[in-house]
Design a protein around this motif. Structure first.
Motif, short mmCIF file in Angstrom:
data_model
loop_
_atom_site.label_atom_id
_atom_site.label_comp_id
_atom_site.label_asym_id
_atom_site.label_seq_id
_atom_site.Cartn_x
_atom_site.Cartn_y
_atom_site.Cartn_z
N ASN A 205 0.81 -1.23 0.00
CA ASN A 205 0.00 0.00 0.00
C ASN A 205 0.84 1.27 0.00
O ASN A 205 0.33 2.34 0.30
CB ASN A 205 -0.95 0.02 1.21
N MET A 206 2.14 1.14 -0.31
CA MET A 206 2.99 2.32 -0.36
C MET A 206 2.97 2.88 -1.78
O MET A 206 3.89 2.71 -2.58
CB MET A 206 4.42 1.97 0.06
N HIS A 207 1.85 3.50 -2.12
CA HIS A 207 1.72 4.12 -3.43
C HIS A 207 0.74 5.27 -3.32
O HIS A 207 0.09 5.46 -2.28
CB HIS A 207 1.23 3.10 -4.47
N GLY A 208 0.68 6.06 -4.34
CA GLY A 208 -0.25 7.19 -4.36
C GLY A 208 0.01 8.15 -3.22
O GLY A 208 1.15 8.54 -2.94
N ALA A 209 -1.06 8.53 -2.52
CA ALA A 209 -0.96 9.54 -1.45
C ALA A 209 -0.07 9.07 -0.31
O ALA A 209 0.70 9.85 0.25
CB ALA A 209 -2.36 9.87 -0.93
N ALA A 210 -0.15 7.78 0.04
CA ALA A 210 0.67 7.26 1.15
C ALA A 210 2.15 7.39 0.84
O ALA A 210 2.95 7.79 1.71
CB ALA A 210 0.31 5.80 1.42
N LYS A 211 2.53 7.09 -0.39
CA LYS A 211 3.94 7.20 -0.76
C LYS A 211 4.38 8.66 -0.77
O LYS A 211 5.49 8.99 -0.33
CB LYS A 211 4.21 6.57 -2.12
N ARG A 212 3.53 9.54 -1.24
CA ARG A 212 3.89 10.96 -1.27
C ARG A 212 4.11 11.49 0.15
O ARG A 212 5.02 12.28 0.39
CB ARG A 212 2.82 11.77 -2.00
N LEU A 213 3.27 11.06 1.08
CA LEU A 213 3.44 11.50 2.47
C LEU A 213 4.73 10.95 3.06
O LEU A 213 5.47 11.65 3.74
CB LEU A 213 2.24 11.06 3.31
N HIS A 214 4.99 9.65 2.82
CA HIS A 214 6.23 9.05 3.32
C HIS A 214 7.44 9.79 2.76
O HIS A 214 8.37 10.13 3.50
CB HIS A 214 6.29 7.57 2.91
N ASP A 215 7.44 10.04 1.45
CA ASP A 215 8.58 10.69 0.83
C ASP A 215 8.76 12.11 1.36
O ASP A 215 9.90 12.57 1.55
CB ASP A 215 8.40 10.72 -0.69
N LEU A 216 7.67 12.81 1.62
CA LEU A 216 7.76 14.16 2.15
C LEU A 216 8.36 14.15 3.55
O LEU A 216 9.22 14.98 3.88
CB LEU A 216 6.38 14.81 2.17
N VAL A 217 7.91 13.22 4.38
CA VAL A 217 8.45 13.12 5.75
C VAL A 217 9.95 12.84 5.69
O VAL A 217 10.75 13.47 6.40
CB VAL A 217 7.72 12.02 6.54
N MET A 218 10.35 11.90 4.86
CA MET A 218 11.77 11.55 4.76
C MET A 218 12.58 12.72 4.23
O MET A 218 13.64 13.06 4.77
CB MET A 218 11.92 10.33 3.85
N LEU A 219 12.09 13.38 3.18
CA LEU A 219 12.81 14.49 2.58
C LEU A 219 12.99 15.62 3.59
O LEU A 219 14.09 16.18 3.73
CB LEU A 219 12.04 14.98 1.35
#
Length: 302
Positions: A205-219
């Motif tokens: 389920n790491m795709h779409g909105a969930a992936k964008r949120l994860h990537d933003l947190v990491m960045l």
């Protein structure tokens, strides 16, 4: 006598930090992405392990091993530390190509005190960073106690205590100097791999909105100097969204039952490794680490 481990619950700040699942689920990716800025660390790790073809399996194995030291009994930790020591005996070689300030032929070793400190430092900075983002800010005394725990953690793996900053204040000053120095360099392979580790972790389920949120947190969690070296843009609008997402995650963590918010992340690590294995079997590998010199200058500049 009971064996409460090297970091007993209720007395160890390191254990309190790493028992937070939001820390356990994020710190390893960030630590590896920053750790890749030292070519000796990156090449030594990749050349001496199976991490090139299955980098997330290596990440998962390493995170699980650290949990054994963080949470296990001394007997369990000692058995793990003996195995790691034998593996580290193989991490001894030379850089195959020029890598920024390090010419081809530069020696690296898992027992180099400077590299051992660098490895502990990226873990320490990442663990504290995510704890203070998602849980609460530590007091000055707590930060000192946490750093002393990380010093002990490093010493268990063979790091000479004399090579590590003696106090938290010394560590922070050393960390800022190190990040700003010209010894920080990303080879094309390290840039490719570090970005993949940070932003391409195989999770369901790491795709779409969930992936964008994860990537933003990491960045947003990365130091500005690290984003600069990776060529990762960071606009004011991203910073505003990042602060809102972090605040929401902190609020959600406060509402979550303790059994959900705290504890081992080993099952999550195993799931990451299982998904990577399945992708490899199906011919859809997750990003694999290129061999030294394999990437063209064009790809490296992307």
């Amino acid at each position: 006598m009971t064996d409460d481990g090297y970091f007993p619950r209720g007395r160890s700040l390191l254990r309190a930090v790493h028992e937070e699942r939001l820390v356990g689920l994020h710190y390893g990716q960030r630590a590896l992405a920053i750790g890749a800025l030292d070519p000796r660390n990156f090449v030594g790790t990749i050349q001496s392990s199976s991490g090139r073809l299955a980098p997330f399996r290596r990440l998962s194995r390493t995170a699980a091993a650290f949990e054994t030291v963080f949470f296990g009994t001394r007997a369990e930790a000692d058995r793990l530390l003996e195995r790691v020591d034998r593996m580290h005996q193989r991490v001894d070689g030379e850089l195959p190509v020029d890598s920024g300030p390090f010419p081809a032929g530069t020696h690296y070793s898992a027992f180099d005190p400077e590299l051992m400190l660098w490895t502990v430092a990226v873990i320490a900075d990442s663990g504290q960073r995510f704890y203070e983002l998602f849980v609460r800010e530590l007091t000055d005394d707590e930060r000192e106690a946490l750093w002393q725990d990380y010093r002990r953690f490093g010493a268990l793996f063979g790091m000479p205590l004399g090579s590590a900053p003696a106090t938290y204040g010394d560590f922070r000053a050393w960390w800022e100097r190190r990040l700003a120095s010209d010894r920080m360099h990303l080879t094309p392979e390290a840039r490719y791999t570090g970005r993949a580790i940070a932003f391409e972790i195989p999770m369901p389920n790491m795709h779409g909105a969930a992936k964008r949120l994860h990537d933003l947190v990491m960045l947003g969690s990365l130091p500005p100097r690290v984003r600069e070296l990776y060529g990762l843009p960071w606009a004011p609008s991203q910073a505003r969204r990042w602060r809102a997402v972090v605040a929401a995650m902190r609020a959600g963590r406060r509402l979550a039952p303790t059994r959900v918010a705290r504890g081992s992340c080993r099952r999550n690590y195993e799931l990451v490794a299982a998904i990577e294995r399945k992708r490899l079997r199906n011919g859809r590998p997750t990003p694999q680490v290129p061999a030294a010199g394999e990437l063209s200058a064009g790809v490296a500049a992307e």
